[in-house]
Design an enzyme around this catalytic site. Structure first.
Site, PDB file in Angstrom:
ATOM      1  N   GLU A 297      -0.406  -5.726   5.776  1.00  0.00           N
ATOM      2  CA  GLU A 297       0.901  -5.626   5.126  1.00  0.00           C
ATOM      3  C   GLU A 297       1.878  -6.632   5.726  1.00  0.00           C
ATOM      4  O   GLU A 297       2.636  -7.285   4.999  1.00  0.00           O
ATOM      5  CB  GLU A 297       1.449  -4.210   5.278  1.00  0.00           C
ATOM      6  CG  GLU A 297       0.731  -3.175   4.424  1.00  0.00           C
ATOM      7  CD  GLU A 297       1.184  -1.758   4.691  1.00  0.00           C
ATOM      8  OE1 GLU A 297       0.928  -0.892   3.852  1.00  0.00           O
ATOM      9  OE2 GLU A 297       1.801  -1.511   5.747  1.00  0.00           O
TER      10      GLU A 297
ATOM     11  N   LYS B  97      13.172   8.488   3.200  1.00  0.00           N
ATOM     12  CA  LYS B  97      12.840   7.436   4.167  1.00  0.00           C
ATOM     13  C   LYS B  97      14.071   6.734   4.735  1.00  0.00           C
ATOM     14  O   LYS B  97      13.946   5.879   5.600  1.00  0.00           O
ATOM     15  CB  LYS B  97      11.938   6.392   3.487  1.00  0.00           C
ATOM     16  CG  LYS B  97      10.751   6.974   2.714  1.00  0.00           C
ATOM     17  CD  LYS B  97       9.828   7.738   3.628  1.00  0.00           C
ATOM     18  CE  LYS B  97       8.677   8.389   2.875  1.00  0.00           C
ATOM     19  NZ  LYS B  97       7.773   7.435   2.227  1.00  0.00           N
TER      20      LYS B  97
ATOM     21  N   SER C  27       0.835  -1.193   0.000  1.00  0.00           N
ATOM     22  CA  SER C  27       0.000   0.000   0.000  1.00  0.00           C
ATOM     23  C   SER C  27       0.875   1.250   0.000  1.00  0.00           C
ATOM     24  O   SER C  27       2.054   1.196   0.312  1.00  0.00           O
ATOM     25  CB  SER C  27      -0.889   0.003   1.255  1.00  0.00           C
ATOM     26  OG  SER C  27      -1.558  -1.236   1.404  1.00  0.00           O
TER      27      SER C  27
ATOM     28  N   ASP D 246       7.608   3.811   5.735  1.00  0.00           N
ATOM     29  CA  ASP D 246       7.658   5.183   6.241  1.00  0.00           C
ATOM     30  C   ASP D 246       9.070   5.555   6.657  1.00  0.00           C
ATOM     31  O   ASP D 246       9.454   6.717   6.592  1.00  0.00           O
ATOM     32  CB  ASP D 246       6.701   5.337   7.429  1.00  0.00           C
ATOM     33  CG  ASP D 246       5.256   5.098   7.018  1.00  0.00           C
ATOM     34  OD1 ASP D 246       4.821   5.704   6.028  1.00  0.00           O
ATOM     35  OD2 ASP D 246       4.569   4.300   7.679  1.00  0.00           O
TER      36      ASP D 246
ATOM     37  N   ASP E 172       6.413  -3.657  -1.190  1.00  0.00           N
ATOM     38  CA  ASP E 172       5.690  -2.678  -0.375  1.00  0.00           C
ATOM     39  C   ASP E 172       6.574  -1.467  -0.131  1.00  0.00           C
ATOM     40  O   ASP E 172       7.786  -1.500  -0.385  1.00  0.00           O
ATOM     41  CB  ASP E 172       5.277  -3.315   0.961  1.00  0.00           C
ATOM     42  CG  ASP E 172       4.019  -2.695   1.544  1.00  0.00           C
ATOM     43  OD1 ASP E 172       3.665  -1.559   1.139  1.00  0.00           O
ATOM     44  OD2 ASP E 172       3.386  -3.327   2.412  1.00  0.00           O
ATOM     45  N   GLY E 173       5.983  -0.415   0.381  1.00  0.00           N
ATOM     46  CA  GLY E 173       6.721   0.789   0.735  1.00  0.00           C
ATOM     47  C   GLY E 173       7.064   0.793   2.213  1.00  0.00           C
ATOM     48  O   GLY E 173       6.868  -0.187   2.920  1.00  0.00           O
TER      49      GLY E 173
END
Length: 270
Positions: A141, A159, A63, A122, A119-120
């Site tokens: 996730e 990040k 996401s 933060d 996935d990403g």
């Protein structure tokens, strides 16, 4: 002297000429910075897909804003190379991305073992530990990442940190059962210090509600070094569903850089 600038009607009234010019320069700089960040995300997402997605795979689709570019690339390769892949989403957003790009949607009932999850994040520290969950999808996730043989993360240069909390200042997201959010908040502060706050929604009254019907706490911590034990300790508190601490899970992280290049770090190199 006061000046009303075209397109910025209030600036001339609020500031003098010099202040208005400085404000315009700042706005231009932010616009350029935003474009640079998006390009960094795009290049990281594209490289991750090109290096790890192959024919006849089951993929976990994460996401967040960076994943939009990864899914764009997956869809193009499916069209150009006639790849046969299935995609398991981590959230409603990921599910919609899969459907919009006419990719084959699946789930963990049909594909409990995934080849790759992309996935990403933060924030990523020097040991490839992650903070995730800024978008509230941390539990799904983590489940999808845990089902994958290879968990690949894509991010931009903002990040990349030496230690968690260096750049991400919003705290560690923690998904909790709604009835338990007050006792969990108190238990986290008592055991680990800092402060955990209930995440409130922006465009609705009340708290953020996850895809699982739970609440999110954002824990702002102080001076933590042993993330593995802290993660386990928080998860042992009754009412905690999952944390946004992804410890020792990522195999490789791709970072899109300011100069337009992409670098990556592997977990085995630490």
């Amino acid at each position: 002297m006061w000046l009303r600038l075209p397109g910025v009607p209030s600036l001339g009234l609020r500031f003098g000429l010099r202040a208005a010019q400085q404000q315009l320069q700042l706005m231009r700089k932010r616009k350029l910075s935003g474009g640079m960040e998006e390009e960094a995300k795009r290049k990281a997402g594209y490289m991750a897909v090109d290096n790890h997605v192959q024919n006849n795979q089951a993929l976990g689709i994460g996401s967040g804003s960076t994943i939009v570019y990864a899914v764009d690339r997956i869809a193009k390769r499916v069209r150009d190379e006639s790849l046969k892949i299935v995609c398991v989403p981590t959230s409603f957003q990921a599910r919609q991305l899969i459907l919009q790009h006419q990719l084959t949607l699946s789930d963990l009932d049909r594909h409990p073992e995934l080849d790759v999850a992309i996935d990403g994040a933060d924030e990523v520290d020097s040991d490839l530990n992650l903070i995730k969950g800024g978008g509230g999808c941390l539990t799904q996730e983590k489940i999808v990442a845990g089902c994958a043989k290879e968990f690949i993360v894509v991010a931009d240069y903002r990040k990349d940190s030496k230690s968690l909390g260096e750049k991400w200042k919003r705290g560690v997201p923690i998904e909790v059962i709604p009835m338990a959010y007050v006792p969990v908040t108190k238990a986290i502060a008592a055991k680990f210090g800092g402060a955990a706050e209930l995440r409130m929604a922006v465009n609705k009254a009340g708290p953020v509600v996850t895809d699982n019907g739970n609440f999110i706490l954002d824990w702002k911590f102080n001076n933590i070094s042993d993330w593995k034990n802290v993660n386990v300790g928080i998860k042992m508190i009754p009412g905690v569903v999952e944390t946004g601490l992804f410890i020792g899970m990522a195999e490789r992280v791709y970072f899109g850089l300011e100069d337009g290049s992409v670098c990556f770090r592997d977990r085995c190199s630490h």
